[in-house]
Enzyme design. Sequence first.
Site, PDB file in Angstrom:
ATOM      1  CE  LYS A   1      -4.706   1.690  -0.486  1.00  0.00           C
ATOM      2  NZ  LYS A   1      -4.139   0.346  -0.378  1.00  0.00           N
TER       3      LYS A   1
ATOM      4  CB  SER B   1      -4.376   1.038   3.920  1.00  0.00           C
ATOM      5  OG  SER B   1      -3.489   0.852   2.841  1.00  0.00           O
TER       6      SER B   1
ATOM      7  CB  SER C   1      -0.945   0.010   1.205  1.00  0.00           C
ATOM      8  OG  SER C   1      -2.076  -0.774   0.935  1.00  0.00           O
TER       9      SER C   1
END
Length: 399
Positions: free
Chosen positions: A89, A144, A86
């Site tokens: 991101k 997340s 993640s």
Amino acid sequence: MRECSRLTRRAALGLAAAALPLSAAAPATAASAVIGGELLARPGVQVRGARGLPGKLTARSWLVADCESGEVLAAYGAHTRLAPASTLKMLFADTVLRKFDRAERHKVTEADLAGIPAGSSLVGIKPGITYTVEQLWQGVFLRSGNDAVHVLARMNGGVARTVAEMQARAADLQALDTRVVSPDGFDHAGQLSSAYDLTLFARHGLKDADFRGYCATRTADFPAGGKKTFQIQNTDRLLTGAWGLDSYEGLIGVKNGYTSNAGNTFTGAATRDGRTLLVTVMHPDNGGNIVYEETAALLDWGFGKGSSALAVGALVDPLSEGGASASPEPTRRSARAAAVPSAAPDKETSSWRLLEGAAGTVALLGAGTWALRRRTSAAPAEPTEAPPNPERRGGRHRS
């Protein structure tokens, strides 16, 4: 925090002549430049003019940089291509965040939530509920949430378009180790990045006030339908001090991640005495807090003994913001770093330094293909304790 300033052209230490294959860690040759400087392609720990690096780092790749100047103070495997989880991101946010006003409202449909991978981390978005853009970004940064990512991607024209835009943004940022397959960072074959690239994403993202605000937010109230809300907490343990860790003094974000393939990844930024450092740690040994502990140790070094370090490379500027696409002249400090021999190694780093070999200043990577290491043990990672009735799909993979 003092906003990260743009690196000058003279501080850009080099670019690859072309993007290397992204399915594996491809070798560099003596004729090819390395993004950020040739020392960043050398094996072993790269550090100049400072001692005292943490002696028990287990990460497969890590990097410490000064956010304002862009100087890389120390690195290990900076361009090693690994699954980012993640932390990708950050690139998603840097690509999409400025497109929508934070007060804009969006009523979520079933189609918005289609295609979310099983096992994803979710903030708990429901069809039929209207969310502000600000709330959707809180779901991305704090929890997340892949559901929040997919809603924003649909608002942006769809997942395929968003992936293409993220790849274009990576190219502009000169993050040539990165290949984007999905906007959420979930495990997909060929989805790769590096400690160097993740640090580029963090540095550029932190220039935006909304990005900085979201990644520094500890808790938020999230819509549950009607007038009901539930509280969500940030899963960055160095920020919140959760799961047996103390919060790190001066931490301002940025993003953590975990999947069963990548293990733990983390990019953190902290400010002390007006100075902001960035640290990225990828794929340390399994363990819920190891990625945070190693990040904290590297931050401690950077604010302490690392304050005398000479640059071993540089975080380059985006091409669209005047970043150099070649290697003209290094900064004075970087030139000194190349000319001054390394400080005598500490006992704890001597074994790493031996790995550097006698390659001099020639940038070499091992020939052949580096297989991505599969993480099969279930490491405790980002908690999901915040939302009541959390929407978590089955499976070991998370992001």
